[in-house]
Design an enzyme around this catalytic site. Structure first.
Site, PDB file in Angstrom:
ATOM      1  N   GLY A  12       0.781  -1.237   0.000  1.00 30.12           N
ATOM      2  CA  GLY A  12       0.000   0.000   0.000  1.00 30.12           C
ATOM      3  C   GLY A  12       0.808   1.280   0.000  1.00 30.12           C
ATOM      4  O   GLY A  12       0.312   2.313   0.441  1.00 30.12           O
ATOM      5  N   SER A  13       2.023   1.243  -0.546  1.00 28.21           N
ATOM      6  CA  SER A  13       2.785   2.499  -0.566  1.00 28.21           C
ATOM      7  C   SER A  13       2.118   3.521  -1.492  1.00 28.21           C
ATOM      8  O   SER A  13       2.137   4.724  -1.216  1.00 28.21           O
ATOM      9  CB  SER A  13       4.239   2.263  -0.970  1.00 28.21           C
ATOM     10  OG  SER A  13       4.357   1.919  -2.324  1.00 28.21           O
ATOM     11  N   ASN A  14       1.504   3.046  -2.569  1.00 28.11           N
ATOM     12  CA  ASN A  14       0.781   3.986  -3.446  1.00 28.11           C
ATOM     13  C   ASN A  14      -0.470   4.517  -2.753  1.00 28.11           C
ATOM     14  O   ASN A  14      -0.791   5.703  -2.879  1.00 28.11           O
ATOM     15  CB  ASN A  14       0.413   3.316  -4.777  1.00 28.11           C
ATOM     16  CG  ASN A  14       1.584   3.277  -5.730  1.00 28.11           C
ATOM     17  OD1 ASN A  14       1.912   4.275  -6.364  1.00 28.11           O
ATOM     18  ND2 ASN A  14       2.252   2.129  -5.812  1.00 28.11           N
ATOM     19  N   MET A  90      -4.509  -6.977  -7.100  1.00 23.74           N
ATOM     20  CA  MET A  90      -4.040  -8.092  -7.918  1.00 23.74           C
ATOM     21  C   MET A  90      -5.181  -8.939  -8.470  1.00 23.74           C
ATOM     22  O   MET A  90      -5.132 -10.169  -8.425  1.00 23.74           O
ATOM     23  CB  MET A  90      -3.074  -8.966  -7.097  1.00 23.74           C
ATOM     24  CG  MET A  90      -1.883  -8.201  -6.554  1.00 23.74           C
ATOM     25  SD  MET A  90      -0.910  -7.408  -7.860  1.00 23.74           S
ATOM     26  CE  MET A  90      -0.030  -8.842  -8.458  1.00 23.74           C
ATOM     27  N   ARG A  91      -6.220  -8.278  -8.953  1.00 28.90           N
ATOM     28  CA  ARG A  91      -7.352  -8.991  -9.560  1.00 28.90           C
ATOM     29  C   ARG A  91      -7.775  -8.307 -10.833  1.00 28.90           C
ATOM     30  O   ARG A  91      -7.675  -7.082 -10.928  1.00 28.90           O
ATOM     31  CB  ARG A  91      -8.580  -8.940  -8.635  1.00 28.90           C
ATOM     32  CG  ARG A  91      -8.437  -9.812  -7.549  1.00 28.90           C
ATOM     33  CD  ARG A  91      -9.615 -10.078  -6.681  1.00 28.90           C
ATOM     34  NE  ARG A  91      -9.065 -11.019  -5.754  1.00 28.90           N
ATOM     35  CZ  ARG A  91      -9.016 -12.315  -5.940  1.00 28.90           C
ATOM     36  NH1 ARG A  91      -9.602 -12.868  -6.970  1.00 28.90           N
ATOM     37  NH2 ARG A  91      -8.404 -13.091  -5.082  1.00 28.90           N
ATOM     38  N   ASN A 107      -5.533   2.407 -13.319  1.00 27.48           N
ATOM     39  CA  ASN A 107      -4.574   1.484 -12.697  1.00 27.48           C
ATOM     40  C   ASN A 107      -3.160   2.005 -12.905  1.00 27.48           C
ATOM     41  O   ASN A 107      -2.878   2.662 -13.912  1.00 27.48           O
ATOM     42  CB  ASN A 107      -4.701   0.102 -13.353  1.00 27.48           C
ATOM     43  CG  ASN A 107      -3.738  -0.913 -12.746  1.00 27.48           C
ATOM     44  OD1 ASN A 107      -3.603  -1.009 -11.529  1.00 27.48           O
ATOM     45  ND2 ASN A 107      -3.044  -1.675 -13.594  1.00 27.48           N
ATOM     46  N   HIS A 109       0.818   0.750 -13.300  1.00 28.55           N
ATOM     47  CA  HIS A 109       1.572  -0.461 -13.644  1.00 28.55           C
ATOM     48  C   HIS A 109       3.056  -0.106 -13.753  1.00 28.55           C
ATOM     49  O   HIS A 109       3.407   0.889 -14.382  1.00 28.55           O
ATOM     50  CB  HIS A 109       1.050  -1.030 -14.970  1.00 28.55           C
ATOM     51  CG  HIS A 109       1.708  -2.317 -15.331  1.00 28.55           C
ATOM     52  ND1 HIS A 109       1.388  -3.512 -14.712  1.00 28.55           N
ATOM     53  CD2 HIS A 109       2.706  -2.606 -16.216  1.00 28.55           C
ATOM     54  CE1 HIS A 109       2.146  -4.474 -15.207  1.00 28.55           C
ATOM     55  NE2 HIS A 109       2.955  -3.944 -16.111  1.00 28.55           N
TER      56      HIS A 109
HETATM   57  C1  GRF Z   1       3.109  -1.119  -7.646  1.00 26.08           C
HETATM   58  O1  GRF Z   1       4.383  -1.350  -8.200  1.00 26.08           O
HETATM   59  C2  GRF Z   1       2.064  -1.023  -8.729  1.00 26.08           C
HETATM   60  O2  GRF Z   1       2.550  -0.458  -9.898  1.00 26.08           O
HETATM   61  C3  GRF Z   1       1.721  -2.463  -8.959  1.00 26.08           C
HETATM   62  O3  GRF Z   1       1.714  -3.042  -7.672  1.00 26.08           O
HETATM   63  C4  GRF Z   1       2.654  -2.343  -6.841  1.00 26.08           C
HETATM   64  C5  GRF Z   1       1.926  -1.953  -5.586  1.00 26.08           C
HETATM   65  O4  GRF Z   1       2.805  -1.435  -4.621  1.00 26.08           O
HETATM   66  N1  GRF Z   1       0.466  -2.571  -9.674  1.00 26.08           N
HETATM   67  P1  GRF Z   1       2.237  -0.794  -3.280  1.00 26.08           P
HETATM   68  O5  GRF Z   1       1.342  -1.859  -2.612  1.00 26.08           O
HETATM   69  O6  GRF Z   1       1.440   0.417  -3.644  1.00 26.08           O
HETATM   70  O7  GRF Z   1       3.434  -0.487  -2.436  1.00 26.08           O
END
Ligand code: GRF
Length: 187
Positions: A12-14, A90-91, A107, A109
């Site tokens: 969940g860093s994003n 992841m779905r 999304n 990526h």
């Molecule tokens: C990120 O690299 C994103 O691009 C990919 O999954 C990863 C998620 O990282 N789809 P985080 O959980 O947000 O740290």
């Protein structure tokens, strides 16, 4: 204030980058809901720290994807969500959510799409030996990592330290997600 939802399955860093940007006012929006399909995921504690309401579910508790997606779509409606940001979810998003939220789901990526689709993009790109990596944010449709591209950023890297590269990519992701959300909600 625009309402966002973030869907995540991992650390969940994003999510945190988006939640922090909303808190500091860098994004003029509020994360109204965090949806997670993995009850053990680190993103849940982050959401709690930010006081963001969560919907955490186990797919095996439902008869079908349609069933959990109907529930989620109702929650998005009731929270007034205008933009859904997938961040390590992841779905594959199914027909129910796509029908009700088409063009409002994006999304992130960790590659320059259309290269290196799928769950191991960074490792695949490194194994291929590319020298320019990157990040893509795209609309979500029925295809895997295949929807219309909204924004991309390239990252030069000519080394073999996977951890360092992953850190570089994450840092770019956080920045690009904030900028892209701002552009979309400004329209
Ligand atoms: C990120 O690299 C994103 O691009 C990919 O999954 C990863 C998620 O990282 N789809 P985080 O959980 O947000 O740290």
């Amino acid at each position: 204030m625009t309402k966002l939802a973030v869907f995540a399955s991992g650390s969940g860093s994003n999510f945190e980058a988006i939640a922090e940007a909303c808190r500091s006012g860098r994004i003029k929006a509020e994360v109204a809901l965090m949806v997670c399909d993995k009850p053990s995921a680190g993103v849940i504690a982050r959401a709690e720290r930010y006081g963001v309401e969560t919907f955490v579910f186990s797919p095996r508790d439902y008869a079908s994807r349609d069933q959990w997606e109907s529930l989620i779509a109702d929650l998005l409606d009731s929270h007034g969500v205008e933009l859904v940001c997938l961040a390590g979810y992841m779905r594959i998003v199914g027909g129910v959510l796509l029908e009700r939220y088409r063009d409002r789901i994006i999304n992130i990526h960790p590659s320059l799409l259309p290269s290196f689709k799928g769950a191991h993009a960074i490792a695949d790109a490194m194994a291929y030996g590319v020298k320019v990596y990157g990040v893509t944010i795209h609309r979500v449709d029925e295809t895997l990592d295949g929807g219309r591209i909204i924004s991309q950023r390239a990252i030069d890297y000519d080394g073999d330290d996977a951890d360092h590269l992953t850190e570089m990519i994450h840092a770019v992701e956080h920045e690009l997600y904030i900028e892209t959300i701002n552009k979309l909600i400004d329209k």
